[in-house]
Motif scaffolding. Structure first.
Motif, mmCIF file in Angstrom:
data_model
loop_
_atom_site.group_PDB
_atom_site.id
_atom_site.type_symbol
_atom_site.label_atom_id
_atom_site.label_comp_id
_atom_site.label_asym_id
_atom_site.label_seq_id
_atom_site.Cartn_x
_atom_site.Cartn_y
_atom_site.Cartn_z
ATOM 1 N N LYS A 127 0.823 -1.214 0.000
ATOM 2 C CA LYS A 127 0.000 0.000 0.000
ATOM 3 C C LYS A 127 0.861 1.271 0.000
ATOM 4 C CE LYS A 127 -3.995 -2.196 0.440
ATOM 5 N NZ LYS A 127 -3.963 -3.118 -0.669
ATOM 6 N N VAL A 128 1.887 1.276 -0.830
ATOM 7 C CA VAL A 128 2.809 2.420 -0.855
ATOM 8 C C VAL A 128 2.229 3.550 -1.708
ATOM 9 C CG1 VAL A 128 5.097 3.217 -1.594
ATOM 10 C CG2 VAL A 128 4.847 1.021 -0.419
ATOM 11 N N CYS A 129 2.103 4.709 -1.089
ATOM 12 C CA CYS A 129 1.675 5.932 -1.777
ATOM 13 C C CYS A 129 2.790 6.963 -1.626
ATOM 14 C CB CYS A 129 0.397 6.501 -1.174
ATOM 15 S SG CYS A 129 -1.026 5.391 -1.262
ATOM 16 N N VAL A 130 2.965 7.794 -2.657
ATOM 17 C CA VAL A 130 3.951 8.879 -2.587
ATOM 18 C C VAL A 130 3.274 10.179 -3.000
ATOM 19 C CG1 VAL A 130 6.131 9.796 -3.488
ATOM 20 C CG2 VAL A 130 5.893 7.344 -3.067
ATOM 21 N N PHE A 131 3.530 11.208 -2.210
ATOM 22 C CA PHE A 131 2.978 12.540 -2.478
ATOM 23 C C PHE A 131 4.127 13.536 -2.616
ATOM 24 C CE2 PHE A 131 0.033 10.082 0.022
ATOM 25 C CZ PHE A 131 -1.214 10.343 -0.519
ATOM 26 N N TYR A 132 4.065 14.363 -3.641
ATOM 27 C CA TYR A 132 4.952 15.520 -3.749
ATOM 28 C C TYR A 132 4.092 16.739 -3.442
ATOM 29 C CZ TYR A 132 8.192 12.399 -6.191
ATOM 30 O OH TYR A 132 9.050 11.362 -6.530
ATOM 31 N N GLY A 133 4.154 17.199 -2.207
ATOM 32 C CA GLY A 133 3.239 18.252 -1.795
ATOM 33 C C GLY A 133 1.818 17.718 -1.848
ATOM 34 N N GLU A 134 0.957 18.405 -2.612
ATOM 35 C CA GLU A 134 -0.443 17.966 -2.742
ATOM 36 C C GLU A 134 -0.617 16.907 -3.834
ATOM 37 O OE1 GLU A 134 -3.043 19.121 -0.722
ATOM 38 O OE2 GLU A 134 -1.280 19.844 0.352
ATOM 39 N N LYS A 135 0.374 16.803 -4.712
ATOM 40 C CA LYS A 135 0.233 15.911 -5.868
ATOM 41 C C LYS A 135 0.602 14.475 -5.486
ATOM 42 C CE LYS A 135 1.808 15.340 -10.666
ATOM 43 N NZ LYS A 135 2.202 13.926 -10.564
ATOM 44 N N GLN A 136 -0.291 13.542 -5.789
ATOM 45 C CA GLN A 136 -0.010 12.141 -5.512
ATOM 46 C C GLN A 136 0.640 11.497 -6.733
ATOM 47 O OE1 GLN A 136 -3.205 9.964 -3.712
ATOM 48 N NE2 GLN A 136 -2.051 8.055 -3.571
ATOM 49 N N ALA A 137 1.801 10.878 -6.518
ATOM 50 C CA ALA A 137 2.565 10.293 -7.625
ATOM 51 C C ALA A 137 2.452 8.775 -7.687
ATOM 52 C CB ALA A 137 4.036 10.690 -7.502
ATOM 53 N N LEU A 138 2.214 8.136 -6.539
ATOM 54 C CA LEU A 138 2.033 6.679 -6.498
ATOM 55 C C LEU A 138 0.789 6.347 -5.696
ATOM 56 C CD1 LEU A 138 5.474 4.891 -5.807
ATOM 57 C CD2 LEU A 138 4.220 4.979 -7.960
ATOM 58 N N PHE A 139 0.055 5.327 -6.142
ATOM 59 C CA PHE A 139 -1.208 4.965 -5.523
ATOM 60 C C PHE A 139 -1.184 3.506 -5.066
ATOM 61 C CE2 PHE A 139 -1.882 8.396 -8.460
ATOM 62 C CZ PHE A 139 -2.834 9.218 -7.874
ATOM 63 N N GLU A 140 -1.055 3.285 -3.777
ATOM 64 C CA GLU A 140 -1.227 1.968 -3.150
ATOM 65 C C GLU A 140 -0.547 0.833 -3.920
ATOM 66 O OE1 GLU A 140 -5.129 1.126 -1.741
ATOM 67 O OE2 GLU A 140 -4.880 2.684 -0.225
ATOM 68 N N VAL A 141 0.760 0.947 -4.045
ATOM 69 C CA VAL A 141 1.524 -0.079 -4.765
ATOM 70 C C VAL A 141 1.850 -1.247 -3.834
ATOM 71 C CG1 VAL A 141 3.707 -0.578 -5.936
ATOM 72 C CG2 VAL A 141 2.511 1.583 -6.385
ATOM 73 N N ASP A 142 1.494 -2.446 -4.270
ATOM 74 C CA ASP A 142 1.854 -3.694 -3.584
ATOM 75 C C ASP A 142 2.784 -4.475 -4.506
ATOM 76 O OD1 ASP A 142 0.170 -3.371 -1.315
ATOM 77 O OD2 ASP A 142 -1.545 -4.079 -2.479
ATOM 78 N N LEU A 143 4.002 -4.735 -4.054
ATOM 79 C CA LEU A 143 4.947 -5.468 -4.910
ATOM 80 C C LEU A 143 5.954 -6.210 -4.050
ATOM 81 C CD1 LEU A 143 5.923 -6.044 -7.833
ATOM 82 C CD2 LEU A 143 7.462 -4.082 -7.584
ATOM 83 N N ASP A 144 6.141 -7.490 -4.339
ATOM 84 C CA ASP A 144 7.181 -8.294 -3.701
ATOM 85 C C ASP A 144 8.384 -8.360 -4.634
ATOM 86 O OD1 ASP A 144 5.153 -10.875 -2.071
ATOM 87 O OD2 ASP A 144 5.504 -8.773 -1.584
#
Length: 271
Positions: free
Chosen positions: A28-45
């Motif tokens: 469930k990895v999300c990344v935000f640059y300020g208000e902008k979301q760059a990654l949405f709930e990434v699940d990866l092994d």
């Protein structure tokens, strides 16, 4: 919105299970640059001793995700990472984690070769010295020679170890950077388009090296070249618009992807 865009992302439950033990796990990895979301709930092994290729069009989030794996995003003002990433089941975002030690365990090779303005020897010796990995001069020399051998560079530079690393060719510089990452005994090596600045011959040499290195290291590579992903990786993850659309065995992703967006990208319909 196109039919392709309306298709749902493949859930982690549906994704094929990695064949080797899991070295790193993103949940469930999300990344935000300020208000902008760059990654949405990434699940990866990420499986041990395999090459995992991250593919997708420019701006899709693959390099952003790669930088999450050794906390390089910490260096970007206003960047915020949520979710959980583990290295051998230990949370790398735990406040107690020493980021310097983490980046020794999870090394990084960048798009453009970036040797230090030092001798070839000192480029390799720098990391082991700051991490206290060599007890004496003999130890250090052994680490330097072994790292250069593992990076397939020693025979080319053994008589030039005191000359500047910046004097090497582009392909040699990139292998020097790989040797520098190896020198601190990492568990994982991240590569962000490591061949994009290299000519075809140097690229082929680095690709051979990647295949050799996976015997001892876990490798995650971002590449724009689908041919390269097909050649060097055992598993491939396709990103689009900040989402992990699909991941699985590389030959499966390239021959029978489940998602139309993956198929459209691989066949050149967009990207």
């Amino acid at each position: 919105m196109s039919d392709a865009m309306e298709m749902t992302d493949v859930s982690a439950a549906e994704a094929p299970v990695a064949s080797n033990p899991v070295m790193m796990r993103a949940s469930k990895v999300c990344v935000f640059y300020g208000e902008k979301q760059a990654l949405f709930e990434v699940d990866l092994d990420v499986a041990a001793n395999e090459v995992t290729a991250l593919i997708g069009p420019s701006g899709c989030g693959k390099s952003t995700f790669l930088r999450c794996l050794n906390r390089m995003n910490d260096t970007i003002d206003g960047c915020r990472v949520t979710g959980r990433i583990t290295l051998q089941d230990a949370d790398i975002y735990d406040p107690k984690v020493d980021v310097v030690e983490l980046r020794a365990s999870v090394g990084m090779v960048f798009q453009k070769p970036n040797p230090f303005p030092k001798s070839i020897f000192e480029n390799i010796a720098y990391g082991p010295r700051i991490h206290g990995l060599a007890k004496n001069k003999t130890d250090m020399e052994e680490i330097v020679v072994t790292s250069l051998q593992k990076a397939g560079l020693y025979e080319e530079v053994k008589d030039r170890l005191n000359e500047p690393g910046t004097g090497l060719s582009g392909g040699q510089q990139q292998r020097l950077c790989i040797a520098r990452a190896i020198a601190v005994s990492p568990e994982v090596i991240l590569m962000d388009e490591p061949c994009s600045a290299l000519d075809p011959i140097a690229t082929a040499r680095v690709e051979e090296l990647i295949d050799e290195l996976r015997e001892n290291y876990t490798i995650v590579i971002v590449t724009h070249s689908m041919q390269q992903a097909a050649r060097v990786s055992q598993r491939t993850a396709f990103f689009h618009l900040g989402k992990l659309v699909e991941e699985g065995a590389t030959d499966t992703i390239f021959t029978s992807p489940k998602d139309k967006r993956t198929q459209d990208y691989i066949t050149g319909r967009f990207g």
